[in-house]
Scaffold this motif. Structure first.
Motif, PDB file in Angstrom:
ATOM      1  N   LEU A  67     -10.471 -11.024 -29.876  1.00 52.91           N
ATOM      2  CA  LEU A  67     -11.156 -10.298 -30.951  1.00 52.91           C
ATOM      3  C   LEU A  67     -11.397 -11.207 -32.154  1.00 52.91           C
ATOM      4  O   LEU A  67     -12.425 -11.080 -32.833  1.00 52.91           O
ATOM      5  CB  LEU A  67     -10.353  -9.069 -31.366  1.00 52.91           C
ATOM      6  N   ILE A  93     -11.256   0.408 -29.536  1.00 51.84           N
ATOM      7  CA  ILE A  93     -10.746  -0.929 -29.200  1.00 51.84           C
ATOM      8  C   ILE A  93      -9.233  -0.862 -29.010  1.00 51.84           C
ATOM      9  O   ILE A  93      -8.686  -1.392 -28.027  1.00 51.84           O
ATOM     10  CB  ILE A  93     -11.112  -1.941 -30.299  1.00 51.84           C
ATOM     11  N   ALA A 150     -17.469  -3.003 -30.651  1.00 49.42           N
ATOM     12  CA  ALA A 150     -16.562  -2.185 -29.847  1.00 49.42           C
ATOM     13  C   ALA A 150     -17.062  -2.011 -28.419  1.00 49.42           C
ATOM     14  O   ALA A 150     -16.280  -2.063 -27.464  1.00 49.42           O
ATOM     15  CB  ALA A 150     -16.359  -0.823 -30.503  1.00 49.42           C
ATOM     16  N   THR A 154     -14.976  -3.641 -25.211  1.00 51.78           N
ATOM     17  CA  THR A 154     -14.280  -2.752 -24.279  1.00 51.78           C
ATOM     18  C   THR A 154     -14.877  -2.721 -22.883  1.00 51.78           C
ATOM     19  O   THR A 154     -14.152  -2.496 -21.914  1.00 51.78           O
ATOM     20  CB  THR A 154     -14.239  -1.314 -24.831  1.00 51.78           C
TER      21      THR A 154
END
Length: 204
Positions: A67, A93, A150, A154
């Motif tokens: 991230l 997330i 996001a 994901t």
């Protein structure tokens, strides 16, 4: 070193999401494909934790969380407005990185975990996807009308879940999730970040 160096493993979902952000940001870099069972010395010297992705910047700084790599890349260039991350997005997330990923590992690799029941693990993942399907029935992406950080952070994990038993996944009543996932799987960006690179090895 004139450009960043990325240590990556093609099928790792953490590395995938880092590569998605680096691609959208148009970051030129040296891609070093590694084997997790035979990690090169240079990568371990840069990041002793020994997991991918690892991004070594031109100035020597090391970014070793996926991230953080995404946020760094988008701070350089965010042409599709993946940022900012809303509280709703951060919640997804956290859910996918936390309980979903823990259950996914026990579903996909039950022999690695003592007393793991893959059916229970799959149910935990399914509960998350029930909720995600409800959200995506109201808006096309977690980010809203367009995909954001996001979504791109994901989907690699949901891809991994889906491919564990694709027949079962396709039979579930998740039309919005299935369409959302297919959007990414069919994208030119995903095709680019999944190009096979030759294995990189330390000199000598």
């Amino acid at each position: 070193m004139s450009q960043p160096v990325l240590y990556s493993f093609r099928r790792c979902p953490f590395a995938m999401r880092a590569r998605m952000a680096l691609d959208v940001a148009g970051i030129e870099l040296e891609h070093r494909e590694i084997l997790l069972k035979n990690k090169p010395r240079a990568m371990l010297e840069a990041s002793p934790k020994g997991t991918v992705p690892v991004l070594v910047l031109a100035d020597g700084r090391v970014i070793e969380e996926s991230l953080d790599v995404m946020h760094w890349a988008l701070a350089q260039n965010d042409p599709q407005a993946w940022l900012p991350v809303t509280p709703l997005e951060q919640g997804w997330i956290d859910r996918i990185d936390g309980p979903f990923k823990a259950a996914l590992d026990r579903y996909k690799y039950p022999n690695r975990y003592e007393d793991s029941d893959p059916r229970v693990a799959r149910l935990t993942c399914a509960e998350a996807l029930d909720a995600l399907n409800s959200l995506l029935s109201q808006q096309r992406f977690i980010h809203g009308d367009t995909a954001g950080l996001a979504d791109n952070a994901t989907f690699p994990f949901i891809r991994q879940f889906a491919h564990t038993d694709r027949t079962w996944f396709d039979a579930q009543d998740w039309p919005a999730v299935q369409a959302w996932l297919q959007h990414f799987l069919e994208s030119e960006r995903f095709e680019r970040i999944m190009i096979k690179h030759p294995l990189w090895q330390d000199d000598g």
